[in-house]
Motif scaffolding. Sequence first.
Motif, PDB file in Angstrom:
ATOM      1  N   ASN A   1      -8.791  15.011   3.696  1.00 48.69           N
ATOM      2  CA  ASN A   1      -9.654  14.901   4.713  1.00 48.69           C
ATOM      3  C   ASN A   1      -9.522  15.938   5.868  1.00 48.69           C
ATOM      4  O   ASN A   1      -8.419  16.482   5.804  1.00 48.69           O
TER       5      ASN A   1
ATOM      6  N   GLY B   1      -4.180   9.817   2.177  1.00 50.42           N
ATOM      7  CA  GLY B   1      -4.427   9.342   0.737  1.00 50.42           C
ATOM      8  C   GLY B   1      -5.109  10.383   0.025  1.00 50.42           C
ATOM      9  O   GLY B   1      -5.030  10.231  -1.362  1.00 50.42           O
ATOM     10  N   GLY B   2      -5.918  11.207   0.654  1.00 47.84           N
ATOM     11  CA  GLY B   2      -6.838  12.136   0.101  1.00 47.84           C
ATOM     12  C   GLY B   2      -7.031  13.074   0.978  1.00 47.84           C
ATOM     13  O   GLY B   2      -6.985  13.170   2.186  1.00 47.84           O
TER      14      GLY B   2
ATOM     15  N   GLN C   1     -13.542  10.329   6.279  1.00 49.05           N
ATOM     16  CA  GLN C   1     -12.763   9.101   5.723  1.00 49.05           C
ATOM     17  C   GLN C   1     -13.038   9.227   4.371  1.00 49.05           C
ATOM     18  O   GLN C   1     -13.508   8.091   3.827  1.00 49.05           O
ATOM     19  N   GLU C   2     -13.180  10.338   3.830  1.00 49.62           N
ATOM     20  CA  GLU C   2     -13.959  10.496   2.160  1.00 49.62           C
ATOM     21  C   GLU C   2     -12.732   9.728   1.236  1.00 49.62           C
ATOM     22  O   GLU C   2     -11.529  10.271   1.602  1.00 49.62           O
ATOM     23  N   SER C   3     -13.001   9.164   0.396  1.00 47.75           N
ATOM     24  CA  SER C   3     -12.045   8.789  -0.679  1.00 47.75           C
ATOM     25  C   SER C   3     -12.273   9.201  -2.072  1.00 47.75           C
ATOM     26  O   SER C   3     -11.505   9.242  -3.139  1.00 47.75           O
ATOM     27  N   PHE C   4     -13.716   9.880  -2.121  1.00 45.31           N
ATOM     28  CA  PHE C   4     -14.173  10.427  -3.672  1.00 45.31           C
ATOM     29  C   PHE C   4     -14.397  11.735  -3.682  1.00 45.31           C
ATOM     30  O   PHE C   4     -13.682  12.564  -4.200  1.00 45.31           O
TER      31      PHE C   4
ATOM     32  N   LYS D   1       0.649  -1.180  -0.178  1.00 42.89           N
ATOM     33  CA  LYS D   1      -0.181  -0.087  -0.049  1.00 42.89           C
ATOM     34  C   LYS D   1       0.986   1.026   0.227  1.00 42.89           C
ATOM     35  O   LYS D   1       1.851   1.323   0.617  1.00 42.89           O
TER      36      LYS D   1
ATOM     37  N   ASP E   1      -3.827  15.454   3.268  1.00 46.57           N
ATOM     38  CA  ASP E   1      -3.778  14.242   2.409  1.00 46.57           C
ATOM     39  C   ASP E   1      -2.821  13.429   2.848  1.00 46.57           C
ATOM     40  O   ASP E   1      -2.767  11.959   2.101  1.00 46.57           O
TER      41      ASP E   1
ATOM     42  N   LEU F   1     -13.883  14.848  -2.066  1.00 47.82           N
ATOM     43  CA  LEU F   1     -12.841  15.211  -0.595  1.00 47.82           C
ATOM     44  C   LEU F   1     -13.267  16.215  -0.061  1.00 47.82           C
ATOM     45  O   LEU F   1     -14.123  17.139  -0.362  1.00 47.82           O
TER      46      LEU F   1
END
Length: 156
Positions: free
Chosen positions: A108, A105-106, A124-127, A23, A102, A129
Amino acid sequence: MRTLILILCSITSIFSFAQDTTKWQVAAPFGPHKTVKFTVDEGTWMNLDVSPDGKEVAFDLLGDIYTMPISGGKASCIAQGIPFEMQPRYTPDGKRLLFTSDRGGGDNVWIMDRDGENKRQITQESFRLLNQAIPTPDGNYLLARKHFTSTRSLGA
């Protein structure tokens, strides 16, 4: 002094990474890199907040977060490194700061102690943001902007 890590990737390292199943970690350098040190005494496009007690300001500069006395003086870096961290906002009790990062990973919403310790991710948003978090006056909730896009790259 501000530290910047430049990431230089060869085509070979990019393709070998694509085959790697580990990862990816935002805070870990990828590929060959070099540390460059420089000093700044001014900035633009910065976000700033004043502590509830009126004694301190928190601000972002080049992806790091700093605090300093409101009367001026030396800034203390409380969030630095490869992750891009911005938009600090004091909680109503003044004990913590909300901020956008970030590092997970993005973009948040995260929270940390006023001295930069105990960073933890809140959203915990992934799309779609999130950014620009503000706490409610009672400190029980936070509001944040969700980044929607359509046919243009800028958020709507």
